[in-house]
Design a protein around this motif. Structure first.
Motif, mmCIF file in Angstrom:
data_model
loop_
_atom_site.group_PDB
_atom_site.id
_atom_site.type_symbol
_atom_site.label_atom_id
_atom_site.label_comp_id
_atom_site.label_asym_id
_atom_site.label_seq_id
_atom_site.Cartn_x
_atom_site.Cartn_y
_atom_site.Cartn_z
ATOM 1 N N SER A 1 0.842 -1.197 0.000
ATOM 2 C CA SER A 1 0.000 0.000 0.000
ATOM 3 C C SER A 1 0.876 1.245 0.000
ATOM 4 C CB SER A 1 -0.916 0.014 1.228
ATOM 5 O OG SER A 1 -1.685 1.203 1.275
ATOM 6 N N ASP A 2 0.365 2.310 -0.641
ATOM 7 C CA ASP A 2 1.041 3.615 -0.591
ATOM 8 C C ASP A 2 0.127 4.676 0.025
ATOM 9 O OD1 ASP A 2 -0.822 3.829 -2.571
ATOM 10 O OD2 ASP A 2 0.539 4.471 -4.149
ATOM 11 N N GLU A 3 -0.983 4.254 0.648
ATOM 12 C CA GLU A 3 -1.976 5.203 1.150
ATOM 13 C C GLU A 3 -1.498 6.000 2.360
ATOM 14 O OE1 GLU A 3 -5.779 3.548 1.905
ATOM 15 O OE2 GLU A 3 -6.317 3.398 -0.212
ATOM 16 N N GLN A 4 -0.529 5.473 3.075
ATOM 17 C CA GLN A 4 -0.088 6.157 4.284
ATOM 18 C C GLN A 4 0.763 7.382 3.974
ATOM 19 O OE1 GLN A 4 1.843 3.594 7.076
ATOM 20 N NE2 GLN A 4 1.809 5.086 8.734
ATOM 21 N N ASN A 5 1.676 7.258 2.999
ATOM 22 C CA ASN A 5 2.629 8.342 2.724
ATOM 23 C C ASN A 5 2.523 8.920 1.324
ATOM 24 O OD1 ASN A 5 3.971 8.112 5.324
ATOM 25 N ND2 ASN A 5 4.776 6.168 4.560
ATOM 26 N N GLY A 6 1.937 8.182 0.378
ATOM 27 C CA GLY A 6 1.728 8.740 -0.948
ATOM 28 C C GLY A 6 2.843 8.451 -1.932
ATOM 29 N N TYR A 7 2.760 9.143 -3.066
ATOM 30 C CA TYR A 7 3.648 8.931 -4.213
ATOM 31 C C TYR A 7 5.102 9.159 -3.844
ATOM 32 C CZ TYR A 7 5.674 9.903 -8.867
ATOM 33 O OH TYR A 7 6.448 9.913 -10.003
ATOM 34 N N ARG A 8 5.922 8.149 -4.165
ATOM 35 C CA ARG A 8 7.379 8.189 -4.014
ATOM 36 C C ARG A 8 7.836 8.254 -2.556
ATOM 37 N NH1 ARG A 8 10.180 8.382 -8.369
ATOM 38 N NH2 ARG A 8 12.037 9.105 -7.299
#
Length: 724
Positions: free
Chosen positions: A192-199
């Motif tokens: 998942s990348d929902e916690q910190n976002g893109y890159r």
């Protein structure tokens, strides 16, 4: 006598066992909770440590070790036996040897008999399996996968149906990949990348202890032949391999299995993979590990442990690979011999492995290739080869090990050109579309939504997102060298309130140049899809194909169809019984769907020179259905258009060596011109063993019926305005 593996793991102190094999405990460096054990080697008159392990005891998991400088070399007493002493684990007899050996160490000298089948999962494992299934939901949110450059042709493919899920952990939405042993699903990798976002740092966690579980695709149904078993490091890499090779795999109608070790494989993982090989006997085993030192390390260990029924030698020779302080590679081989073939085995080793490694040493380099016999008996040799832990040596070691095991015709070494296969997709699709969202902690972050090959595709997608929710949207250009990304992405455009603000003039110019052409192509494709849907509705009993798309001088569009088997049309729509009866009474296999400029749509039958005005609601319903289709479904539907055809030549890995592509261009006088573009590399073709001159002659042959004109039919299409 003892044959319970957990007892050995709990009772055998790996430090004490290693000491019994000549290792030395370093008392000065050891502490209360950790024992430091070193393997010593004489260098001249001095003695030095060449390998160090740290041993600890966990109350729940028993004794464990980890190798200093190589964290991938770790595990239980069984791992120590396999990696340090070349014990094999592929067959029941191998485990019998291990249990006998460990019983002897504990003083239990009685023989051991393994159960015929694997034991059933214990209660703790069953709870783990039940918990796993309770937390999995069907894959409906594919944003994360699309942000990795994947499409429905991979993650919704038959191979991966039911092998990818959505789940929620601490409120974050995850893409979950279930891992299994040969008994059951036991845990999953959550991404998942929902916690910190893109890159930013991504969530990449296991739900439970892995204990040898792997990710595996569905086994092909209704076939006894498995073409290829593709082994990669992560499930994302497996999906990326299918995404990149999808066209050739489908054209060849391959039946493949995809496996991902989910990091460094444990011993149980090798056993599971070997079991699949024994049961399915794939024609090829593809090593698709990363193109870095770690990937080659995984590949060498996988090759060293696996065997294939069609390569008898592979079952006899085992090997494992490790590295010391990331500087020196150590390849250990266990080679069965008899009195007559010892010299032959050593000669083969010299020819296939030692000399190729030595040939990689640059002039004036201080690199050394060291070979030593660790143990020798009338039945076997245990050989150790040391070489610099550099990629050019690892490549040769990998090829040499395949040759020594007699698996040249079975194992295909297909490391990606980039660091991994997903990075290859990134490089092919460098434009990333992101959008600002608030996560569950009310923090505004950028989420990656999709990536594209062309600027116009990225802008079109971004505009559709803004039209839905009016959130700030960005487009980035990710830049790569021939091997990997080399700098942070460049912000090339932002979209706010449906307005595009360009940050890069080259990007802006490309959009302006191609926007009209791109939109026209999109509109044309949509009309073709609507025509196909209408044709399949009206003539549902026929197998039909789109044979031509003609843009007329009055700008109307005619989509011409024909039955694939040339059987007469059988009209099914009953809103005009008289017209349908005429079609059914006329032995014809051709018709056209015509889109007029006044938004009317006609069904035209050339054989009777008559047309039917199709109802607006019928056409509108099909247009709405097309709008709901994903891009992959649209592409698959457009393959019904046989107006474009091609000739392709593949190499043994399925990559295209040559292609002839035919396209149709409509002339102002109503005729159409078939154009041909050829691309081929004769040097590559002949390297693959093909006859380059014959292929070139085939590709250079003129297109059949290059120009054609049917004035009468075209005039009828222009003049039809009647409805019956």
């Amino acid at each position: 006598m003892e044959n319970n593996l957990s007892v050995f793991i709990q009772e055998i102190n790996i430090a004490a066992y290693a000491e019994s094999k000549g290792w030395r405990i370093n008392q000065s460096k050891s502490g209360r909770n950790c024992t430091v054990v070193q393997r010593m080697e004489n260098v001249g008159t001095a003695e030095r440590s060449v390998e160090t392990i740290l041993v600890r005891k966990d109350e729940q998991r028993g004794y464990r070790y980890i190798t200093d400088g190589d964290p991938s070399d770790r595990g239980t007493i069984v791992d120590f036996l396999v990696k340090k002493e070349n014990f094999a684990i592929a067959e029941k007899e191998d485990w019998s040897k291990i249990f006998t050996h460990l019983n002897n160490f504990l003083g239990n000298a009685n023989a051991i008999h393994l159960p015929v089948s694997s034991p059933k999962p214990n209660k703790d494992l069953q709870k783990q399996v039940d918990s796993f299934h309770l937390n999995m939901n069907p894959l409906t949110d594919t944003r994360y996968l699309e942000s990795r450059g994947l499409t429905a042709q991979s993650f919704h493919s038959p191979e991966f149906q039911g092998q990818i899920f959505n789940s929620k952990v601490f409120g974050w939405k995850n893409t979950s990949f279930p891992l299994r042993t040969d008994e059951a699903f036991t845990c999953a990798i959550n991404r998942s990348d929902e916690q910190n976002g893109y890159r930013k740092e991504q969530w990449n966690r296991l739900t439970n202890e892995r204990e040898g579980a792997i990710h595996i695709s569905n086994l092909p149904q209704n076939t006894k032949k498995i073409d290829r078993l593709i082994i990669a490091e992560s499930p994302i890499d497996s999906l990326s391999y299918l995404e990149l090779h999808h066209q050739s795999i489908r054209e060849k109608q391959e039946h493949n299995i995809y496996m991902a070790t989910a990091g460094t494989p444990a011993n149980a993982a090798y056993a599971t993979i070997q079991k699949v090989i024994q049961q399915t006997q794939p024609e090829k085993i593809v090593m698709a590990f990363d193109n870095d030192n770690g990937g080659y390390r995984h590949s060498l260990n996988m090759i060293g442990q696996l065997s294939h029924p069609n390569a008898p030698t592979s079952e006899l020779i085992k090997a494992d690979f490790s590295c010391i302080h990331k500087k020196e590679g150590v390849l250990k081989l266990y080679i069965p011999i008899n009195a007559n073939d010892k010299e032959g085995q050593l000669k083969l080793l010299e020819e296939k492995l030692i000399k190729p490694l030595e040939n990689k040493i640059y002039q004036h380099s201080e690199d050394l290739i060291k070979q030593s016999i660790l143990s020798e008996s009338p039945q076997h040799l245990q050989v150790e080869i040391r070489f610099p832990y550099h990629k050019n040596y690892l490549v040769e070691a990998e090829k040499g090990l395949v040759a020594i095991k007699g698996m040249e015709n079975i194992i295909a070494l297909e490391h990606p050109k980039q660091k991994d296969y997903n990075m290859e997709i990134y490089r092919n699709k460098p434009f990333m579309v992101t959008q600002e969202v608030s996560n569950k902690e009310s923090k505004t972050i950028e989420l990656a939504y999709n990536r594209f090959a062309r600027p116009i595709e990225a802008v079109t997608f971004a505009q559709s997102m803004v039209a839905k929710n009016n959130r700030a949207t960005c487009i980035y250009l990710e830049k790569y060298t021939a091997y990997q990304e080399y700098e942070t992405p460049e912000l090339v455009a932002t979209l706010k309130n449906k307005e595009v603000l360009f940050k890069n003039e080259v990007f802006k110019k490309d959009i302006e140049t191609h926007q009209e052409e791109y939109q026209a192509q999109q509109d044309l494709n949509k009309q073709k899809l609507v025509a196909i849907a209408l044709a399949e509705t009206i003539f549902r009993e026929n197998n039909i194909v789109l044979i031509a798309t003609l843009r007329r001088t009055d700008n109307s569009l005619a989509c011409e169809f024909q039955t694939l088997d040339k059987k007469p049309l059988q009209a099914m729509v009953n809103n005009d019984a008289v017209f349908m009866d005429k079609i059914n009474a006329t032995p014809t296999d051709k018709f056209a769907i015509v889109f007029k400029n006044n938004d009317s749509t006609l069904l035209f039958i050339p054989a009777i020179q008559e047309s039917l005005l199709l109802g607006e609601k019928v056409v509108e319903r099909q247009q709405q259905n097309i709008d709901k289709m994903d891009s992959v479904s649209k592409t698959e539907s457009l393959k019904k258009d046989l107006n474009l055809s091609e000739i392709k030549v593949y190499d043994r890995q399925g990559d295209t060596l040559a292609i002839n592509d035919y396209s149709v261009e409509i002339q102002t006088d109503g005729s159409f011109l078939v154009k041909k573009s050829a691309s081929y590399d004769l040097e590559k073709i002949e390297k693959e063993g093909f006859d380059g001159t014959k292929i070139q002659a085939t590709l250079d042959a003129p297109a059949m019926n290059q120009t054609s004109k049917d004035t009468h039919t075209h005039q009828v299409l222009d003049e039809q305005n009647m409805s019956l």
